[in-house]
Write an enzyme that holds these catalytic residues in place. Sequence first.
Site, PDB file in Angstrom:
ATOM      1  N   GLY A 116      -3.172  -7.210   8.075  1.00 14.32           N
ATOM      2  CA  GLY A 116      -2.381  -7.375   9.462  1.00 14.32           C
ATOM      3  C   GLY A 116      -1.038  -7.787   9.406  1.00 14.32           C
ATOM      4  O   GLY A 116      -0.284  -7.912  10.610  1.00 14.32           O
ATOM      5  N   ARG A 176      -6.478 -20.413   7.231  1.00  9.57           N
ATOM      6  CA  ARG A 176      -6.668 -21.698   7.856  1.00  9.57           C
ATOM      7  C   ARG A 176      -8.048 -22.132   7.301  1.00  9.57           C
ATOM      8  O   ARG A 176      -8.204 -23.286   6.971  1.00  9.57           O
ATOM      9  CB  ARG A 176      -6.704 -21.618   9.349  1.00  9.57           C
ATOM     10  CG  ARG A 176      -5.220 -21.711   9.789  1.00  9.57           C
ATOM     11  CD  ARG A 176      -4.779 -22.894  10.624  1.00  9.57           C
ATOM     12  NE  ARG A 176      -3.714 -22.559  11.283  1.00  9.57           N
ATOM     13  CZ  ARG A 176      -2.508 -23.635  10.896  1.00  9.57           C
ATOM     14  NH1 ARG A 176      -2.676 -24.596   9.910  1.00  9.57           N
ATOM     15  NH2 ARG A 176      -1.298 -23.535  11.567  1.00  9.57           N
ATOM     16  N   LYS A 215      -8.031   0.542  -5.253  1.00 10.10           N
ATOM     17  CA  LYS A 215      -9.176   0.074  -4.534  1.00 10.10           C
ATOM     18  C   LYS A 215     -10.376   0.981  -4.980  1.00 10.10           C
ATOM     19  O   LYS A 215     -10.658   2.090  -5.176  1.00 10.10           O
ATOM     20  CB  LYS A 215      -8.966  -0.047  -3.190  1.00 10.10           C
ATOM     21  CG  LYS A 215      -7.974  -0.727  -2.517  1.00 10.10           C
ATOM     22  CD  LYS A 215      -8.009  -0.862  -0.916  1.00 10.10           C
ATOM     23  CE  LYS A 215      -7.090  -1.367  -0.258  1.00 10.10           C
ATOM     24  NZ  LYS A 215      -6.996  -2.886  -0.335  1.00 10.10           N
ATOM     25  N   GLY A 263      -0.210  -3.523   3.926  1.00 15.12           N
ATOM     26  CA  GLY A 263      -1.026  -2.294   3.990  1.00 15.12           C
ATOM     27  C   GLY A 263      -0.184  -1.454   4.912  1.00 15.12           C
ATOM     28  O   GLY A 263       0.813  -0.771   4.454  1.00 15.12           O
ATOM     29  N   SER A 264      -0.671  -1.102   5.935  1.00 12.43           N
ATOM     30  CA  SER A 264      -0.172  -0.138   6.883  1.00 12.43           C
ATOM     31  C   SER A 264       1.295  -0.666   7.469  1.00 12.43           C
ATOM     32  O   SER A 264       2.032   0.366   7.854  1.00 12.43           O
ATOM     33  CB  SER A 264      -1.093  -0.164   8.073  1.00 12.43           C
ATOM     34  OG  SER A 264      -2.233   0.225   7.681  1.00 12.43           O
ATOM     35  N   ASP A 285       0.825  -1.330   0.125  1.00  8.80           N
ATOM     36  CA  ASP A 285      -0.155  -0.082  -0.108  1.00  8.80           C
ATOM     37  C   ASP A 285       0.790   1.329  -0.032  1.00  8.80           C
ATOM     38  O   ASP A 285       1.867   1.391   0.798  1.00  8.80           O
ATOM     39  CB  ASP A 285      -0.842  -0.067   1.260  1.00  8.80           C
ATOM     40  CG  ASP A 285      -2.157  -0.794   1.281  1.00  8.80           C
ATOM     41  OD1 ASP A 285      -1.986  -1.808   0.259  1.00  8.80           O
ATOM     42  OD2 ASP A 285      -2.789  -0.921   2.189  1.00  8.80           O
ATOM     43  N   GLY A 292      -5.334  -2.902   8.797  1.00  5.92           N
ATOM     44  CA  GLY A 292      -4.914  -1.654   9.536  1.00  5.92           C
ATOM     45  C   GLY A 292      -4.850  -1.944  11.030  1.00  5.92           C
ATOM     46  O   GLY A 292      -4.751  -1.303  11.963  1.00  5.92           O
TER      47      GLY A 292
END
Lengths: 190, 295
Positions: B215, B166, B82, B236-237, B25, B154
């Site tokens: 995450g 999983r 996005k 992402g973050s 990102d 995030g």
Amino acid sequence: MRVGVLALQGDFEAHAAALGRLGVEAVPVRTAEGLEGVDALVLPGGESTTMLRLMAVEGLDGAIAARVRAGMPVLATCAGVVLLAREVNPDQPSLGLLDVAVRRNAYGRQVASAVVPVRLAPALGEPPGMEGVFIRAPRITRTGPGVEPLGWRDGDPVLVRQDRIVAATFHPELTADSRVHRLLLETARA
Amino acid sequence: MRFDDEQFRVKVGLAEMLKGGVIMDVTTAEQAKIAEEAGAAAVMALERVPADIRAEGGVARMAPVEKIQEIQEAVSIPVMAKCRIGHVAEARILEALEVDFIDESEVLTPADEENHVAKHGFKVPFVCGCRNLGEALRRIGEGAAMIRTKGEAGSGNIVEAVRHLRTVQRQIRTLTILDEHELMAEAKALQAPYELVRWVAENGRLPVPNFAAGGVATPADAALCMMLGAESVFVGSGIFKSSDPAPRARAIVQAVTHWQDPARLAELSKGLGDPMSGLDVAKLSPEEMLSRRGW
């Protein structure tokens, strides 16, 4: 014969599957040490900038160049051709082993990616064409005297051979036609 | 099913090329260049990273057109962007901008609470999130050329990504051992198209590449996703909310390549500064869970 597939990033599994269909078990190569155990190498599609960075970290750029100069057979597709080319536009580092100039993403962004017929030289056998899966593909804009074109998209060479290097700007590994992979194996056995 | 359709093959083909890579990102051209130099296989152009969307609230929309174009100018790797779930107009705008992949994403505020975009009708490939196999196959049925497990964007917490990876893998394995006479009932239970359920039962995998997201904050998080069957990782973050983005970006790229080499992962985990601060996902209310968006 042990055929390695450079497995740093990209569609290396598709190449391994294509070789598997020809009865050859492919060995993933991620380190300079891993390269030592193979007799031939596939440079897959993917992102050339990513592969360059990961190759440099491993010292694989120098190791691959030395092996290819010593005669190791190589099949390069798409980004792999960019890695091997003598000249890349826009300018970026490369191994400079294949005497061609290429322009990256020359046909355009992903919206211009397409399946386009590729006309083949008689040496590739029948039928005289194959499906060319072009994905954000590079274009060969110049070929040196030692480079033999073996396939064309319209007038452009898209499959070439120089000594023991076979290079395709499209993705034969994403089709059922195994002639390009067979060409690598024949080159390696010759 | 349109797996033989040339346009769909080319869409899935680009997803194949992104395998073993990291998609990062970015919110500026400068970040995009840092990502490319670190070895990102693609960047995702965003107005705000998910951690900021979560912190600031308000409606999260498609990134501004100028920002997307600036990022397209800055890098040579594929640029993704996005659109809101079900926002057909944002999707058409992104297609007109010739982004390389559209992420119909739960990270943005949904535009349609019942329907996703019918994705086969676009020239640009789509990636969509999922929490389970049924959701993945519904998106593929609509035309998604790549699936990513949602995780919890995030959060800096890998627990939801693990749960979703999983779940998908377990449900795929289950399909492969069912008797063919049981597949329609299973399709009903999964709320997934029957033909796709049969395809997965026969092949033991999704018909499109399966990446992980949501995450990832460390090289170890990225390697864990690969160990659980992801073919590539979105971050992402986790990069640009960390104390020192460039080395962390480089380390995560290498972790995705060398995930089977623990000694290498140990080396890669050194000297990276502080990761983004994380959230305890268990303390989030259902409304705060981005992964619950999409249906």
